[in-house]
Design a protein around this motif. Structure first.
Motif, mmCIF file in Angstrom:
data_model
loop_
_atom_site.group_PDB
_atom_site.id
_atom_site.type_symbol
_atom_site.label_atom_id
_atom_site.label_comp_id
_atom_site.label_asym_id
_atom_site.label_seq_id
_atom_site.Cartn_x
_atom_site.Cartn_y
_atom_site.Cartn_z
ATOM 1 N N UNK A 55 0.805 -1.228 0.000
ATOM 2 C CA UNK A 55 0.000 0.000 0.000
ATOM 3 C C UNK A 55 0.836 1.277 0.000
ATOM 4 N N UNK A 56 2.114 1.139 0.436
ATOM 5 C CA UNK A 56 2.930 2.356 0.535
ATOM 6 C C UNK A 56 3.206 2.980 -0.836
ATOM 7 N N UNK A 57 2.947 2.237 -1.916
ATOM 8 C CA UNK A 57 3.257 2.834 -3.226
ATOM 9 C C UNK A 57 2.170 3.804 -3.695
ATOM 10 N N UNK A 58 1.048 3.864 -2.988
ATOM 11 C CA UNK A 58 -0.018 4.798 -3.373
ATOM 12 C C UNK A 58 0.100 6.071 -2.533
ATOM 13 N N UNK A 59 -0.318 7.155 -3.152
ATOM 14 C CA UNK A 59 -0.148 8.424 -2.447
ATOM 15 C C UNK A 59 -1.391 8.849 -1.682
ATOM 16 N N UNK A 60 -2.539 8.366 -2.123
ATOM 17 C CA UNK A 60 -3.794 8.765 -1.479
ATOM 18 C C UNK A 60 -4.758 7.584 -1.548
ATOM 19 N N UNK A 61 -5.715 7.542 -0.630
ATOM 20 C CA UNK A 61 -6.590 6.370 -0.542
ATOM 21 C C UNK A 61 -8.057 6.771 -0.476
ATOM 22 N N UNK A 62 -8.891 5.940 -1.090
ATOM 23 C CA UNK A 62 -10.330 6.045 -0.857
ATOM 24 C C UNK A 62 -10.753 4.687 -0.312
ATOM 25 N N UNK A 63 -11.196 4.675 0.938
ATOM 26 C CA UNK A 63 -11.671 3.421 1.539
ATOM 27 C C UNK A 63 -13.168 3.342 1.254
ATOM 28 N N UNK A 64 -13.585 2.231 0.646
ATOM 29 C CA UNK A 64 -15.004 2.079 0.319
ATOM 30 C C UNK A 64 -15.610 1.030 1.254
ATOM 31 N N UNK A 65 -16.648 1.413 1.964
ATOM 32 C CA UNK A 65 -17.350 0.480 2.855
ATOM 33 C C UNK A 65 -18.833 0.518 2.535
ATOM 34 N N UNK A 66 -19.468 -0.669 2.469
ATOM 35 C CA UNK A 66 -20.890 -0.666 2.103
ATOM 36 C C UNK A 66 -21.787 -0.970 3.299
ATOM 37 N N UNK A 67 -21.136 -1.252 4.451
ATOM 38 C CA UNK A 67 -21.950 -1.521 5.642
ATOM 39 C C UNK A 67 -21.448 -0.663 6.785
ATOM 40 N N UNK A 68 -21.833 -1.080 8.017
ATOM 41 C CA UNK A 68 -21.363 -0.305 9.168
ATOM 42 C C UNK A 68 -19.840 -0.285 9.216
ATOM 43 N N UNK A 69 -19.305 0.721 9.889
ATOM 44 C CA UNK A 69 -17.852 0.839 10.029
ATOM 45 C C UNK A 69 -17.334 -0.395 10.782
ATOM 46 N N UNK A 70 -16.356 -1.111 10.180
ATOM 47 C CA UNK A 70 -15.935 -2.381 10.754
ATOM 48 C C UNK A 70 -14.433 -2.429 11.014
#
Ligand SMILES: Nc1nc2c(ncn2[C@@H]2O[C@H](COP(=O)(O)OP(=O)(O)O)[C@@H](O)[C@H]2O)c(=O)[nH]1
Ligand SMILES: [Mg+2]
Length: 395
Positions: A117-132
């Motif tokens: 994951x360190x090779x990416x500069x920015x992230x979008x975390x996608x979640x479709x349910x409650x925060x887990x």
């Protein structure tokens, strides 16, 4: 042409940065890269399998599932490699569709490492349910890397639909959306991130809910994100230079140790102790100032990045360990010297002087090597902290 010119300027800025780090002028190092940024931004779209990552990418690119060039979506997750999709609107932005976290191929515990994951500069975390817990783990990992993310809560249409069916009389769309946002924000804030950027979207309805805001925010923050991405590359650049400098200074330690050997060989009890102590002290301070982490330099650096100096001095762990180590070694040295004085100097002065000098030589060189290594580590930490603060200043 613009890109070519800019990248040449970036190279010049990097050369200036390297030179300043080598000279131990950290304020100059940060000034030399002011105004520079990455021309590309790699955004990793991550989250659990089936959360709607690929669908989100398609919608962000103005495509539908099945269109030419669209990411594959569906009930099955057969993805084993990240796939790159250029953003069709934002310049230099690549959206990376990542395999889902927590599958048998990519278990939660090894996901971040497997996908590097360190090779990416920015992230979008996608979640479709409650925060887990999967989301919390990703949040922690991204934070550990000193990077930023948006949290996208997908499939809002499904939540709203379910709510409408269950309680048609009290149905209130905005209230439900707000509850979902709050749940996500609470989960993220519990990981120590603030203020969390949360967007509740439906990839099937790109004009509704927070989808338009997500695009606007990304567009508005793009320049800052590219600047932060650039700053994030600098600790690695600095690390090479700091190690180079450490190696050079390490190579000089034998001369200092030899000097301490000669002084300590003077057949006067206690002289080895005093010599080692003063030589060690003198060179320790020299290391601090030559790497640019002495008190005065740290204050100047803190002023430059607009942080209290305490935040930078907190990165300095060498002072404590060095002092403890020095004390222990010096006590050993005193003991040995006294013993040598007692038993040898009176009868075998040459032997006594050699032993005393030898102990001093070994002690000086061991202590200086250790101190040099920990001052170099401190420099790396201080600089990373200062660059992080500089990144925050651009927000
Ligand atoms: N109702 C609804 N379904 C969605 C949405 N986004 C994705 N899906 C569906 O969820 C399933 C998984 O989506 P996909 O994008 O392949 O998820 P990924 O595994 O995270 O890439 C597919 O059947 C999609 O059609 C959405 O916003 N609303
Ligand atoms: Mg997918």
């Amino acid at each position: 042409m613009f890109l070519l010119l800019s990248s040449r300027l970036s190279t010049m800025a990097l050369d200036g940065f390297r030179a300043a780090v080598y000279q131990g002028n950290l304020t100059e190092a940060i000034s030399s890269v002011q105004g520079f940024y990455c021309h590309t931004l790699n955004i990793a779209i991550t989250g659990e399998s089936g959360s709607g990552k690929s669908s989100l990418i398609n919608t962000m690119r103005g495509l539908r599932a099945g269109d030419e060039g669209a990411a594959e979506t569906g009930m099955l997750d057969t993805m084993t490699e990240p796939m790159a999709y250029p953003d069709l609107v934002l310049p230099g932005v690549t959206l990376w569709d990542l395999p889902g976290v927590g599958t048998s191929y990519f278990p939660l515990n090894t996901y971040c490492k497997q996908l590097n994951l360190s090779r990416y500069e920015f992230f979008i975390i996608v979640g479709s349910q409650r925060f887990r817990s999967e989301h919390a783990r990703l949040v922690r990992e991204i934070q550990r890397m000193g990077k930023r993310f948006y949290f996208v809560r997908s499939k809002a249409d499904m939540d709203l639909d379910a709510s409408r069916r269950q309680r048609p009389s009290s149905y209130n769309e905005e209230r439900i959306l707000q509850q979902i946002r709050e749940d996500c924000r609470r989960g993220i804030a519990a990981e120590g991130v603030g203020p969390p950027q949360v967007f509740v979207v439906s990839s099937w309805e790109p004009n509704r809910y927070d989808f338009p805001l997500l695009r606007q925010t990304l567009q508005a923050e793009l320049q800052q994100l590219k600047r932060q991405a650039f700053l994030c590359t600098l600790p690695d650049v600095a690390s090479l230079i700091i190690n180079q400098k450490k190696a050079t200074l390490n190579g000089e330690i034998w001369k200092i140790a030899l000097f301490s050997f000669l002084l300590a060989a003077i057949p006067v009890p206690g002289i080895a102790f005093l010599c080692t102590f003063f030589i060690f002290r003198k060179h320790l301070f020299r290391y601090y100032s030559s790497f640019g982490v002495d008190d005065r330099s740290l204050s100047a650096l803190a002023r430059q990045v607009g942080k209290p100096v305490g935040e930078l001095t907190a990165m300095m762990t060498s002072s404590g360990t060095t002092a403890m180590m020095a004390l222990k070694l010096l006590l050993d040295l005193v003991g040995t010297t006294l013993m040598v004085a007692e038993y040898s100097w009176k009868r075998f002065p040459l032997f006594g002087a050699m032993v005393s000098g030898g102990v001093s030589l070994v002690t000086t060189s061991f202590m200086l090597q250790k101190c040099l290594a920990s001052v170099a580590d401190d420099t790396q930490r201080v600089l990373s902290k200062a660059l992080e603060a500089e990144g925050e200043n651009t927000m």
